[in-house]
Structure formats: C-alpha cells, structure tokens
Write an enzyme that holds these catalytic residues in place. Structure first.
Site, short mmCIF file in Angstrom:
data_model
loop_
_atom_site.label_atom_id
_atom_site.label_comp_id
_atom_site.label_asym_id
_atom_site.label_seq_id
_atom_site.Cartn_x
_atom_site.Cartn_y
_atom_site.Cartn_z
N ASP A 41 15.83 51.24 35.33
CA ASP A 41 15.43 49.84 35.17
C ASP A 41 16.62 48.92 34.94
O ASP A 41 16.46 47.79 34.47
CB ASP A 41 14.47 49.71 33.97
CG ASP A 41 13.19 50.46 34.22
OD1 ASP A 41 12.77 50.53 35.40
OD2 ASP A 41 12.62 51.00 33.27
N HIS A 244 45.79 47.13 44.28
CA HIS A 244 44.42 46.93 43.79
C HIS A 244 44.14 47.79 42.56
O HIS A 244 43.04 48.32 42.40
CB HIS A 244 43.40 47.23 44.90
CG HIS A 244 43.41 46.19 45.99
ND1 HIS A 244 42.81 46.37 47.21
CD2 HIS A 244 43.95 44.96 46.03
CE1 HIS A 244 42.98 45.29 47.95
NE2 HIS A 244 43.68 44.42 47.27
N ASP A 261 46.56 40.11 36.96
CA ASP A 261 45.94 39.29 38.01
C ASP A 261 44.49 39.09 37.59
O ASP A 261 43.69 40.04 37.63
CB ASP A 261 46.04 40.04 39.36
CG ASP A 261 45.50 39.22 40.53
OD1 ASP A 261 44.77 38.23 40.30
OD2 ASP A 261 45.81 39.59 41.69
N ASP A 272 42.16 32.32 40.39
CA ASP A 272 42.79 33.60 40.78
C ASP A 272 44.28 33.47 40.46
O ASP A 272 45.03 32.89 41.24
CB ASP A 272 42.54 33.82 42.28
CG ASP A 272 43.17 35.10 42.80
OD1 ASP A 272 43.67 35.90 42.00
OD2 ASP A 272 43.18 35.28 44.04
N TYR A 389 57.43 44.69 45.12
CA TYR A 389 56.93 45.91 44.50
C TYR A 389 57.86 47.06 44.88
O TYR A 389 58.00 47.37 46.06
CB TYR A 389 55.51 46.22 44.98
CG TYR A 389 54.61 44.99 44.96
CD1 TYR A 389 53.89 44.65 43.82
CD2 TYR A 389 54.51 44.15 46.08
CE1 TYR A 389 53.09 43.51 43.79
CE2 TYR A 389 53.72 43.01 46.05
CZ TYR A 389 53.01 42.70 44.91
OH TYR A 389 52.24 41.57 44.89
N1 GLY Z 1 42.95 38.78 42.89
C1 GLY Z 1 42.83 39.01 44.25
C2 GLY Z 1 43.89 38.37 45.01
O1 GLY Z 1 44.88 37.95 44.44
O2 GLY Z 1 43.79 38.20 46.19
MN MN Z 2 44.92 37.45 42.38
MN MN Z 3 44.70 35.96 45.30
#
Ligand code: GLY
Ligand code: MN
Ligand code: MN
Length: 443
Positions: A41, A244, A261, A272, A389
């Site tokens: 549920d 990610h 982020d 963002d 990076y």
């Molecule tokens: N946080 C996702 C991006 O920066 O595209």
């Molecule tokens: Mn981002």
């Molecule tokens: Mn972004």
C-alpha cells in the site's frame, strides 16, 4: 493559489496560447501523472507531470486535460477525481469537479472515471488529435481506443479525426521561454538551494560522512517547504569523478575536495547548483590550480549566455579554457587546436557545459534548429557547469592531480542585457569559499 507566484490567470493564458496553436480543427489531450506503487500500500512520492502542471497548476493524481478550441460549453475541460468523503479521510482533500472550475478556472469538468465515455465526443468533428505519445503506455492505448471508437462501432461518426499529431514540440517551445513569474520562481528556487550549499560549507569537517552533508541539504530544503529537484550528488575525493554518484555514504577525508550537486523546487521549478570545496576548508595547491581552470571556464561560458549567441558558444568557450589550462598544467600535451580538434580534453571533461532548466531539471526545448546550434533568446534559462575530473587510477598524469573531481554549476537566465545568474548567492571563488569555511580567520 492566491499567494502563489504563478497565478491562475497565467495557467489560463498558457492554455489559451496552446489552444490558438492547436486551432479549431484540432484537440489536445494532456494526461497528468498517476501514483506509482512502491510496494503493497506504499507509493513513491507523487510528482505531477510537468506538461500537465504547466497548463493546469493542478496537483492531484488521476487527471486529464482536454483542450477543445472553440467548444461551445468551454474549451478547457478537466477530468479529475470526484469528491469522496470516505477516500478523502485517508488520502486528503480533493478539489472535485466544482473546485476544478471555481478554484482553477477550467471551463468544464468531468469525473476522471468518465473519460472513456466523454473524450471521444470531444474529439468528434476535429481533424487532428494532439498528444504526447511514448511517455505513458496506458495513455497511448487509451488514445488509440478513443480514435478507434469514432472510426467504427456504435460511436462511428461521419468525420472522425484522421491524424495523431505530436504535441511535444509546440508545447515545449512554449515552456522553453520563461515569463517574469517563472523567472521569479526559479530565482527563489536557486536562492533556496544556495542557502543549502552555504550551510554545507559551514558545517563540513573531516570525518563527517557524505550522508551527513546530504542530510543537511534535505534539512534546508524540507524545512523551507521544498523538495529536491533530483537526487543530490555528494561525492568526496575520487567519488566526485563518478558523474552520477548518488551513493553518498563514504567518509569525507581531510585533504580531499567534496563535490555537491544539489537543487530543489519552488512551485515545481528546478534549481541545479554544483559547488566543489575542500573538506578541511583549505584548497591544496593542485586542487587550487585545477579549480581556477574550471572557474575561468565557467565565467567564460556565462559571458556567452546572451541573447543572439549560439547555444554552443558557451560550451566552446569552456572547452578552450579547460584545454588551455590542462596544457599549461601538463595534464595534456600538444597545441590548443590539436587538443580541441582531437577531443583529447574529453579524457578530463566529458560532458556538455549545460542544459535548459525549468519545470524539469533537464528541461524541454530543442538545442538545434535545422541542424545548427540555436540562438539564445531572452527568457531562456540554462545551467552552466564545466568540470575537470581526474580519476584516482589515471596513470597518464602526475600523482598529485589524481582523485580530484571539480564541477562548478550555476543557473543563468538569458535577458535583453547581461546574463542573470540566479544562483549567485553561493560562494564560488577560492577566496570566498575559504572565507566562509574559516570565519574566525577571514581577513
Ligand atoms: N544535476 C544534474 C545535472 O547537473 O545535470
Ligand atoms: Mn547539477
Ligand atoms: Mn545540471
């Protein structure tokens, strides 16, 4: 809705604009989101479909908008859940059919459960049915069934719709250009996310975990009545090189950087923002050197966020600065033009410099027109987020550069004048970050 930033009349104006584009020979059908079951549920948190929200401001599951331009009894028709005192005791209040008209300004409303009966009648006599196919399989099947009914069986009519047309392009171009009220919501979203990022710089200490920082983000978002706009990334040291990364469960080590982020929503408009800062409050000299390159690239790209510039101009500017910086520091070899043309810089900067931002974090709207990068226009909002990076196992470079991941991301509105950085409230230069993280020693 009275104290909302986006008022009912703005939602109504969006419907009118779309109705005009659809025209009297067309009908548009836009479904809302449904609750998704997690198990038994228990449901996943409900998030309204962004197209549907953009046109309605209606935040209940099981709803459907039909826009039938020129319809005598009203062109904006909402299908939604009927009032049900028993269910409302468990799940909370519903607007119901009357509320849909009186509070949300729809012209007409029907029970969601009657859609299969009523929608074919709204399609009758119109040539084109506009909808977004390919997003919800159950909805696609219903649209086909409604079309079929008008072509055969007891509902067969003299002039059934002949064409299914994609709504996405028209609606998404509309969503791409933001109104003043939308920019206001996005600025609030960015300011709220900025306060969360500052909070993290304040509390961060070696030995804390990424999870603790993530919890601080959530505290700031939730206590201000907001939700995350995507799963935050809190990556210490080498974890920042996983683009990610969302595990957010490792210990933050003295001497490492941490990449955060994270963004939130205000009236479903996303922010963002990414900042990268030293866990112990002071950048080491290799971290400082790479950070200055990313920052210079980001500033160069922001300069290009101006009306009339090509969408890709910002990315090209960032690539040039990053490639030159990596050459100067000895992480790349050759000339600038060789690095750019061969793409060798992509070993360390492998993503684009940004994306549209709006009700979706990776918002809708085309990036090219006739195969060419499109021109920026006032009202567009985009992120600008270059990075470098260098993974810990990268043996192509000296050891001091390894395990460093840096990204700097701001949200920028294109205006008639200079770029408007909505997320400017978060420290970005090394001096500003170190001053915030070491208040007693600030000059
Ligand atoms: N946080 C996702 C991006 O920066 O595209
Ligand atoms: Mn981002
Ligand atoms: Mn972004």
């Amino acid at each position: 809705m009275s104290d909302s930033i986006i008022q009912a009349n703005e939602f109504a104006k969006r419907r009118q604009d779309l109705a005009e584009m659809v025209g009297p020979n067309g009908v548009a059908i836009i479904p809302g989101a449904s609750l998704q079951t997690r198990n038994s549920d228990v449901h996943f948190p409900f998030r309204q479909d962004s197209d549907f929200w953009y046109l309605t401001g209606f935040d209940e599951p099981d709803a459907l908008l039909v826009l039938a331009p020129g319809r005598e009894q009203g062109e904006a028709v909402l299908f939604c859940r009927d009032r049900d005192p028993e269910r409302e005791r468990w799940d909370g209040p519903r607007a119901g059919l009357e509320g849909a008209i009186s509070r949300y300004g729809f012209d007409d409303a029907f029970p969601f459960s009657d859609a299969d009966e009523v929608v074919p009648g709204l399609m009758e006599g119109r040539e084109k049915v506009y909808c977004n196919l390919g997003k919800q399989l159950a909805f696609d099947q219903r649209v086909i069934t409604w079309m079929n009914r008008l072509h055969q069986g007891h509902r067969k009519v003299a002039h059934p719709p002949e064409q299914l047309a994609a709504l996405g392009h028209t609606l998404h171009e509309q969503r791409l250009i933001k109104s003043c009220a939308e920019i206001k919501a996005m600025r609030q979203s960015a300011q709220l996310a900025a306060s969360a990022h500052r909070r993290l710089m304040n509390v961060c200490r070696p030995g804390m975990s990424e999870a603790q920082l993530s919890a601080e983000l959530m505290h700031e978002f939730h206590s201000q009545g907001s939700e995350v706009s995507y799963l935050p990334i809190v990556g210490g040291g080498n974890n920042a090189c996983i683009l990610h990364y969302i595990d957010n469960n490792q210990v933050l080590r003295d001497g490492d950087l941490v990449l955060v982020d994270a963004g939130c929503e205000v009236e479903k408009y996303a922010s963002d923002i990414t900042r990268t800062f030293p866990v112990n409050g002071r950048f080491s000299s290799p971290q400082q050197a790479l950070y200055e390159v990313v920052l210079a690239a980001q500033i160069a790209a922001i300069e290009k966020a101006q009306a009339g510039q090509a969408w890709l101009a910002g990315h090209d500017a960032a690539v040039n600065v990053i490639a030159q910086g990596l050459l100067d520091l000895g992480l790349l070899q050759g000339s600038l033009s060789e690095c750019v043309e061969s793409g060798s810089y992509r070993q360390f900067f492998m993503h684009k410099t940004g994306h549209w931002l709006g009700l979706d974090v990776h918002d809708v709207g085309d990036y090219t027109v006739d195969g060419a990068s499109r021109e920026l226009e006032p009202g567009m909002v985009l992120t600008i987020e270059p990075g470098i990076y260098v993974p810990a196992d990268c043996t192509d470079v000296e050891e001091r550069w390894r395990g460093i991941g840096i990204r700097i991301e701001d949200d920028v509105a294109v205006t008639r004048a200079q770029p408007d950085v909505l997320s400017a409230d978060v420290p970005k230069t090394i001096h500003e970050i170190e001053a915030l993280m070491n208040p007693s020693k600030a000059a």
